[in-house]
Design an enzyme around this catalytic site. Structure first.
Site, PDB file in Angstrom:
ATOM      1  N   HIS A  11       0.811  -1.269  -0.056  1.00  0.00           N
ATOM      2  CA  HIS A  11      -0.176  -0.014   0.085  1.00  0.00           C
ATOM      3  C   HIS A  11       0.979   1.307  -0.025  1.00  0.00           C
ATOM      4  CE1 HIS A  11      -3.350  -2.641   1.252  1.00  0.00           C
ATOM      5  NE2 HIS A  11      -2.405  -3.077   1.881  1.00  0.00           N
TER       6      HIS A  11
ATOM      7  N   GLU B 233       9.979   8.108 -17.335  1.00  0.00           N
ATOM      8  CA  GLU B 233       8.712   8.814 -17.354  1.00  0.00           C
ATOM      9  C   GLU B 233       8.197   8.264 -18.915  1.00  0.00           C
ATOM     10  OE1 GLU B 233       8.007  12.857 -15.413  1.00  0.00           O
ATOM     11  OE2 GLU B 233      10.196  12.840 -16.162  1.00  0.00           O
TER      12      GLU B 233
ATOM     13  N   LYS C 250      15.960  21.673 -11.482  1.00  0.00           N
ATOM     14  CA  LYS C 250      15.497  20.449 -11.991  1.00  0.00           C
ATOM     15  C   LYS C 250      16.114  19.280 -12.425  1.00  0.00           C
ATOM     16  CE  LYS C 250      11.525  19.427 -11.370  1.00  0.00           C
ATOM     17  NZ  LYS C 250      10.148  19.783 -12.362  1.00  0.00           N
TER      18      LYS C 250
ATOM     19  N   SER D 109      14.941  21.418 -16.847  1.00  0.00           N
ATOM     20  CA  SER D 109      13.739  22.538 -16.925  1.00  0.00           C
ATOM     21  C   SER D 109      14.187  23.471 -17.436  1.00  0.00           C
ATOM     22  CB  SER D 109      13.131  22.515 -15.525  1.00  0.00           C
ATOM     23  OG  SER D 109      12.250  23.818 -15.885  1.00  0.00           O
TER      24      SER D 109
END
Ligand code: ARG
Length: 483
Positions: free
Chosen positions: A184, A318, A311, A305
């Site tokens: 979980h 991804e 970043k 970024s």
């Protein structure tokens, strides 16, 4: 002044007025099948029904299939020695032209099969027209696609092996590294990072097995089925199958030309693989976030970024996560394509190629990226162990300890639950409570109690357990399994 950007057509279809690319000719040459037709195909329909823009990718398989077919026609006495040598020589030359980009593909010749056949006749004359004896584009295309999928399976399997070796190297390095194991997404029990990675190994090993199993059903020769009913010529189906490395021949001509279940099974297998790669992607993305901070991805797999200078984004995982959607979509597309088709071949089947090609391409790219990236993952071991120290990860170990001292498991669960509540109240972890504190809820707890993370993982020393020694055994066995 406003600059206008011209967008052209938003689709890739070449309409009659479009200028075709240099090596793609739209011409009004006689079709290979237009004997019964009294007017030329509408230019739009011609472009709409053509597949040569994408089925060119099958060219080498098409040539291989034609060489086998011609060789067989010669063996059974339909083509003379001179004819077969002209045909195979011509096909070899066309193969070279295609490889070097010199082939003039023509949309009015519809597909890869008729383009190659016409090029052959152009090259060797009327003998080229004999190649199609005892065959149809229907068994021809089924053959090409099967050869294509078989090659794809072999290349994918090789990439999977490469990736597995990378996983094993990382697992070996991290066999002793302790991290919080979750259910979980909550801290559950400590595990070793090596053990976690070996779970990945098992997933992809099953994927590899699925591909091998699928290969058996792919590697079946449809040649000889012709259009749908078979052929009147004395063909030798075993011979063409053998020449093409097919293990079996298809047992029913109607089935052989029409079903694409083998391609669907391949994309289903690819989808399960992509689902696994996507799950790992999700984990890597979470782990490389500042909140987890469990791993560092080498800069070469990340991007920055354009606005936020701090970043470092995990673009590669991804994209793998995102690309899984393309392959699942291809599966849905192929199933839908097939489900309403009556026997035998229907033009619908031409739509099998783009999703199939895209799936192969996607899977190969993702495996290539992972094979490079995964062994380069750097574990931040201190952060992992710190995270495992929070969340009362050894609560089950304490319950097991009490059971060993004779307390029924449910009662032990209750005692430990109360001690966890005490730890929360004291803003500490269960493992940090003193012996006196632990004894508040059970006098069965004595000085021999060990709630350390190391004791917890070491205690799970059976096959398939997380103990470092067992991870090392699993790695050794895995190396044997994939060799
Ligand atoms: N381009 C076709 C396909 O991909 C080849 C088979 C065409 N057969 C036919 N009867 N029109 O399916």
């Amino acid at each position: 002044m406003i600059m206008r950007i011209s967008h052209g057509n938003c689709y890739n279809l070449r309409l009659p007025n479009d200028t075709p690319p240099a090596n793609l000719q739209m011409n009004d040459k006689t079709k290979l099948w237009d004997g019964r037709f009294s007017e030329a195909t509408d230019a739009f329909v011609e472009a709409f029904t053509a597949s040569v823009t994408f089925d060119q990718q099958l060219a080498s398989y098409d040539i291989e299939g034609s060489v086998a077919h011609a060789t067989m026609l010669n063996k059974v006495g339909i083509l003379t020695d001179a004819e077969v040598s002209d045909i195979t020589g011509g096909l070899a030359q066309i193969g070279e032209q295609i490889a070097s980009g010199e082939m003039a593909w023509s949309i009015s010749l519809e597909d890869v099969h008729m383009n190659i056949e016409q090029a052959l006749t152009g090259l060797i004359g009327d003998t080229g027209k004999k190649l199609h004896t005892g065959r149809s584009r229907n068994d021809q295309v089924a053959t090409d696609v099967r050869l294509y999928v078989r090659t794809a399976i072999d290349q994918i399997s090789e990439k999977i092996r490469q990736l597995q070796l990378g996983i094993l190297d990382l697992a070996q390095r991290e066999a002793d590294t302790i991290m919080p194991g979750s259910t979980h997404l909550q801290v559950a029990q400590p595990v070793t990072f090596g053990h976690h990675l070996m779970a990945w190994f098992e997933m992809i090993e099953r994927d590899c097995e699925r591909f091998q199993d699928c290969r058996k059903r792919v590697n079946v020769s449809p040649l000889g089925a012709a259009a749908l009913a078979g052929t009147t010529y004395p063909i030798d189906r075993e011979l063409t199958a053998e020449l093409l490395g097919f293990e079996q021949i298809a047992m029913n001509s109607l089935d052989a030309v029409s079903d694409r279940d083998f391609a669907i099974e391949f994309v289903a297998t690819a989808s399960i693989l992509m689902m696994h790669l996507s799950r790992w992607a999700e984990e890597i993305i979470l782990w490389s976030s500042p909140q987890f901070d469990f791993v560092d991805l080498p800069d070469r797999f990340c991007t920055g970024s354009s606005i936020m200078p701090q970043k470092k984004n995990p673009d590669v995982p991804e994209l793998v996560r995102g690309k899984s959607g393309r392959v699942f979509g291809a599966l849905t597309g192929l199933l839908t394509l097939m489900k309403g088709q009556p026997l035998a071949y229907n033009k619908d089947n031409q739509e099998d190629k783009e999703p199939l090609f895209d799936s192969v391409h996607t899977v190969m790219m993702c495996l290539t990226a992972y094979a490079d990236m995964i062994p380069a993952i750097e574990a931040k071991r201190d952060n992992m162990i710190d995270a495992a120290r929070r969340g009362h990860a050894t609560a089950t170990d304490l319950a097991d300890y009490l059971v060993n001292k004779g307390l029924p498991f449910r009662d032990a669960h209750e005692v430990v639950g109360k001690l966890v509540a005490l730890a929360i109240e004291k803003n500490t972890d269960l493992a940090q409570l003193s012996l006196t504190e632990l004894q508040k809820h059970s006098n069965l707890i004595e000085a021999d109690v060990d709630l350390s993370l190391a004791a917890s993982v070491n205690a799970r020393a059976h096959v398939g357990g997380t103990a470092p020694e067992m991870v090392r055994v699993a790695i050794t066995n895995a190396r044997k399994r994939i060799n």
